[in-house]
Motif scaffolding. Structure first.
Motif, PDB file in Angstrom:
ATOM      1  N   ARG A 122       6.331  -8.423   4.266  1.00 54.48           N
ATOM      2  CA  ARG A 122       5.103  -9.021   4.800  1.00 54.48           C
ATOM      3  C   ARG A 122       4.343  -9.744   3.690  1.00 54.48           C
ATOM      4  NH1 ARG A 122       0.952  -5.032   7.670  1.00 54.48           N
ATOM      5  NH2 ARG A 122       0.817  -4.153   5.573  1.00 54.48           N
ATOM      6  N   LYS A 138      -1.284 -17.274  11.232  1.00 55.20           N
ATOM      7  CA  LYS A 138      -2.740 -17.313  11.320  1.00 55.20           C
ATOM      8  C   LYS A 138      -3.402 -17.845  10.051  1.00 55.20           C
ATOM      9  CE  LYS A 138      -2.649 -15.510  15.352  1.00 55.20           C
ATOM     10  NZ  LYS A 138      -3.211 -16.152  16.547  1.00 55.20           N
ATOM     11  N   LEU A 154       2.809 -12.622  11.081  1.00 59.40           N
ATOM     12  CA  LEU A 154       1.441 -12.818  11.587  1.00 59.40           C
ATOM     13  C   LEU A 154       0.606 -13.720  10.678  1.00 59.40           C
ATOM     14  CD1 LEU A 154      -0.695 -12.067  13.755  1.00 59.40           C
ATOM     15  CD2 LEU A 154      -1.400 -10.222  12.248  1.00 59.40           C
ATOM     16  N   ALA A 155       0.581 -13.385   9.380  1.00 58.99           N
ATOM     17  CA  ALA A 155      -0.262 -14.165   8.468  1.00 58.99           C
ATOM     18  C   ALA A 155       0.282 -15.585   8.291  1.00 58.99           C
ATOM     19  CB  ALA A 155      -0.387 -13.468   7.119  1.00 58.99           C
ATOM     20  N   ASN A 179       0.720   0.759   5.924  1.00 57.81           N
ATOM     21  CA  ASN A 179      -0.218   0.027   6.780  1.00 57.81           C
ATOM     22  C   ASN A 179       0.439  -1.074   7.588  1.00 57.81           C
ATOM     23  OD1 ASN A 179      -2.132   1.654   5.681  1.00 57.81           O
ATOM     24  ND2 ASN A 179      -2.963   0.128   4.289  1.00 57.81           N
ATOM     25  N   LEU A 180       1.613  -0.793   8.133  1.00 55.34           N
ATOM     26  CA  LEU A 180       2.204  -1.763   9.056  1.00 55.34           C
ATOM     27  C   LEU A 180       1.411  -1.755  10.355  1.00 55.34           C
ATOM     28  CD1 LEU A 180       6.062  -1.330   8.642  1.00 55.34           C
ATOM     29  CD2 LEU A 180       4.537  -3.027   7.638  1.00 55.34           C
ATOM     30  N   TYR A 181       1.417  -2.901  11.060  1.00 56.20           N
ATOM     31  CA  TYR A 181       0.721  -2.979  12.344  1.00 56.20           C
ATOM     32  C   TYR A 181       1.581  -2.316  13.411  1.00 56.20           C
ATOM     33  CZ  TYR A 181      -1.239  -6.809   9.558  1.00 56.20           C
ATOM     34  OH  TYR A 181      -1.769  -7.572   8.561  1.00 56.20           O
ATOM     35  N   PRO A 182       1.130  -1.217  13.984  1.00 60.13           N
ATOM     36  CA  PRO A 182       2.004  -0.478  14.909  1.00 60.13           C
ATOM     37  C   PRO A 182       2.284  -1.225  16.208  1.00 60.13           C
ATOM     38  CG  PRO A 182      -0.187   0.490  14.843  1.00 60.13           C
ATOM     39  CD  PRO A 182      -0.156  -0.555  13.776  1.00 60.13           C
ATOM     40  N   HIS A 183       1.445  -2.205  16.548  1.00 58.93           N
ATOM     41  CA  HIS A 183       1.643  -2.886  17.828  1.00 58.93           C
ATOM     42  C   HIS A 183       2.568  -4.089  17.721  1.00 58.93           C
ATOM     43  CE1 HIS A 183      -1.452  -5.099  15.757  1.00 58.93           C
ATOM     44  NE2 HIS A 183      -1.434  -6.051  16.652  1.00 58.93           N
ATOM     45  N   PHE A 230       0.821  -1.213   0.000  1.00 54.66           N
ATOM     46  CA  PHE A 230       0.000   0.000   0.000  1.00 54.66           C
ATOM     47  C   PHE A 230       0.858   1.267   0.000  1.00 54.66           C
ATOM     48  CE2 PHE A 230      -2.181  -3.435   2.067  1.00 54.66           C
ATOM     49  CZ  PHE A 230      -3.488  -3.353   1.628  1.00 54.66           C
TER      50      PHE A 230
END
Ligand SMILES: Nc1ncnc2c1ncn2[C@@H]1O[C@H](COP(=O)(O)OP(=O)(O)OP(=O)(O)O)[C@@H](O)[C@H]1O
Ligand SMILES: [Mg+2]
Lengths: 223, 225, 247
Positions: C155, C110, C106-107, C93-97, C89
């Motif tokens: 990612r 999951k 993560l993916a 839109n990286l996950y800040p946490h 993007f």
């Protein structure tokens, strides 16, 4: 169903209880009109005191605010209503309520105003001082108007809580809406007055709740 | 002399000693209700916010309606309604349950609003990035959105929770044996305000640490402004 | 898999937002290993085209096939298909946490169902490919824009996608950080990754693209080699557009 209508939505009972409820409603309105401005004024004083240059004053403010944040309002109210007479001064229910609410809500309003004042940057103070305004003038004409604007949602939210809190006055027999409803209930042996009081609160406060959730969603969305 | 009389009235050691055990008993009942309210209120509020995230129209309408009603009604009206009005249609509950239920529902409503606002605050790009890597809606919600939302919600939620748990004192009105009720009963037996002082001290012992915890949380998770 | 079957195939794609028709019939086939560059004026529907490919937007009509799988078919598990389509993007839109490694793995855990150890190994490898192995434990707010975008590429890469979609990957970056991201993209191309890139980086397009597509008002106006489109397009508005970008 019939039982429900008879016990909760009984129009005959309602018409009997109505004068009492109406008087209670007006007492609640009167209480609100006294307690909210009083709390706002007290809160403003607390917030201004917290900007004091004297450390002692700031410390006292912190102690004041934390003390009343930790103290349940009902406990405070009872303390004042039942305790003051032992000092040889019986304030009467209305004054007791007003006094305890002043102490309680001014600490909450104070925190809100303080957050608002802190949200104004140094630059605003400096710009105002550079044009020759005094410290109090800077506060009154430059800082406070912006500060208050920034915390309007929190002020409305707290005011809603204060209005709801006026129902505590029923405990010290001040005949406001809830007290009137309970009295009517014990006179008529029917729960309709309590339901009616709930509906009155709902009708009056619901617009405020709607307004608030509008504010809140916008506020966090701006993070 | 004045001072002595004052001390005798408000700090009457004999009276205090007599009623201290009762106040201590009330202290633990207050803690009990408060914990039960916090657990039930926050858990159910979180659940409602998660359900709301699915954006099922009819369901969300219902959630918003309940939340609005619970935010508009004074908690004391709820307690009195539960305890004194509901029996008229055959629903009976103890004063403890009425107090717990009323306060839990109120906390649930506030917690739902706060969590929901937190969910909305997470940018749309986070959802899109997660979904583009194949995470499902639920996985995105639990693994990407909620961890961020919860961080935002901690300060307002802590303050609201403190304010609502202080409402345990309202239980006194329906004779739940918590601190205020014990203090008030003792006061009316002894006709001496010392038990009220004792009760006030008990509340301060209980809630001052909580208020400081709230302040700590506020600075720890301060919002970026 | 037959050699000449397109990795991505778009047929008669239409997309409307309410009354506004944004895509008016797009046909596009991307072969394995191809780098397709998409250019066009703002609002021409470039982003919408990419976002329809992995159904971040729901197409109004038409069909989309990824490795021969119909993305729109009711029986298709969209989350499984999305594993095969990486997306990068404009705003990272990286996950800040989560730290860089957490973002990348993560993916894998999951969606692919790898154990944490496996996922972190694969994630570390992906970070290595974008030159950020040593930043694995940095959080997004500790990384520069260019580094954040490279983590975002990692990612997508970690899932071993068949195709990568880039939506203006360098537009949010300071000029001096653009190069590092383009270098990674160039390397991906060299290793045979299939890519569709929406971007205004004309120099990169000239040197790296196999094919350039010009879109306007929801339609593909012209497509061809970079030389053809940049030097001698059939349409005047392409000349004007390129002139306006390159000043
Ligand atoms: N979610 C949406 N709802 C309504 N209209 C939308 C939405 N997304 C995009 N549009 C509209 O669709 C049109 C195409 O948008 P799109 O983002 O695909 O253009 P673009 O070619 O990527 O432009 P840019 O170069 O500015 O990114 C625009 O007119 C835009 O306003
Ligand atoms: Mg775009």
């Amino acid at each position: 169903m019939e039982q429900l209508v008879h016990n909760f939505f009984n129009f005959e009972i309602l018409s009997q209880a109505w004068p009492l409820l109406l008087a209670g409603f007006w007492m609640t309105v009167k209480l609100t009109l006294v307690v909210v401005p009083l709390g706002l004024a007290g809160g403003l004083v607390v917030a201004l005191a917290s900007t004091s240059r004297r450390r002692l004053v700031r410390w006292l403010v912190v102690i004041y605010v934390d003390f009343f944040r930790a103290f349940p309002p009902l406990v405070l109210l009872m303390f004042i209503a039942f305790g003051l007479p032992f000092l040889g001064f019986d304030p009467g229910a209305f004054i007791a309520v007003a006094l305890s609410f002043l102490l309680n809500t001014s600490s909450y309003y104070g925190e809100i105003f303080r957050a608002g004042i802190e949200s104004i940057t140094r630059g605003q103070h400096e710009a105002a001082r550079s044009t020759g305004l005094s410290v109090p003038q800077t506060m009154v004409y430059v800082v406070l108007p912006q500060a208050v604007k920034n915390v309007v949602p929190d002020l409305v939210s707290n005011t809603l809580e204060v209005i709801k809190l006026t129902s505590l006055a029923s405990v010290v027999a001040l005949p406001e809406l809830l007290y009137a409803a309970r009295q009517a209930q014990s006179l008529t042996y029917n729960a309709t007055p309590i339901i009616a009081a709930g509906i009155i609160y709902l009708v009056c406060l619901w617009p405020l709740v709607r307004l608030l959730s509008r504010f809140e969603h916008r506020q966090i969305a701006l993070h | 002399m004045q001072l002595e009389r004052l001390a005798d009235t408000f700090f009457n050691l004999q009276v205090m000693q007599q009623y201290l055990p009762k106040i201590v008993e009330g202290f633990f009942i207050t803690i009990q209700i408060a914990l039960a309210v916090v657990l039930a209120g926050i858990a159910s509020g979180l659940l409602l916010a998660l359900v709301r995230a699915f954006r099922i129209k009819a369901l969300n309408f219902f959630i918003i309606l309940c939340v609005d009603i619970l935010r508009a009604l004074p908690p004391l009206v709820l307690i009195i309604g539960f305890y004194f009005a509901l029996p008229a249609i055959g629903i009976r509950m103890s004063a403890w349950v009425a107090t717990w239920l009323a306060l839990s529902l109120v906390l649930m409503a506030f917690a739902e609003e706060i969590f929901w606002a937190g969910i909305l605050a997470v940018p749309k790009g986070q959802w899109e990035a997660a979904r583009s890597t194949g995470l499902s809606f639920v996985q995105t919600l639990t693994d990407v959105v909620m961890p961020q939302a919860v961080r935002l919600t901690i300060p307002p939620l802590t303050n609201r929770t403190i304010a609502i748990t202080k409402g345990t004192a309202l239980g006194a009105v329906v004779a739940v044996g918590e601190i205020l009720y014990q203090a008030q009963t003792a006061y009316s037996f002894s006709y001496n305000p010392s038990p009220l002082v004792l009760g006030a001290v008990a509340y301060l012992i209980l809630f001052i640490p909580v208020v400081y915890f709230g302040r700590w949380v506020e600075t720890r998770f301060a919002w970026k402004r | 898999m037959s050699g000449d079957r397109p990795i991505l195939e778009v047929r008669g794609l239409h997309k409307s937002f309410g009354h506004l028709e944004v895509l008016k019939g797009i046909d596009l086939a991307v072969r394995k290993g191809e780098l397709v560059f998409v250019i066009g004026p703002s609002g021409s529907g470039k982003s919408t085209l990419l976002r329809c490919c992995n159904r971040l937007e729901e197409p109004s009509s038409g069909s989309i096939l990824v490795e021969g799988v119909d993305v729109m078919a009711p029986g298709t598990n969209i989350n499984a298909v999305r594993r095969r389509i990486g997306m990068v993007f404009q705003s990272f839109n990286l996950y800040p946490h989560l730290d860089a490694l957490g973002n990348v793995s993560l993916a894998l855990r999951k969606v692919v169902g790898q154990s944490r150890a496996e996922a972190e190994l694969a994630g570390q490898a992906a970070l290595e490919r974008v030159g950020l192995a040593e930043k694995a434990n940095s959080f997004p707010n500790e990384l520069s824009g260019g580094q954040q975008q490279r983590v975002a590429i990692a990612r997508a890469l970690a899932l071993q996608p068949a195709i990568l979609l880039f939506d203006e990957p360098t537009s949010a970056l300071d000029p001096e950080l653009v190069g590092s991201v383009l270098a990674v993209m160039r390397e991906l191309r060299e290793s045979g990754m299939t890519m569709v890139v929406v971007s205004h980086e004309m120099r990169f397009a000239r040197s790296a693209a196999d094919r350039v597509i010009f879109m306007d008002h929801g339609l593909i106006v012209e497509q061809g080699t970079p030389e053809k489109l940049f030097n001698a397009p059939d349409h005047q508005r392409i000349k004007d557009f390129i002139a306006s970008i390159e000043h």
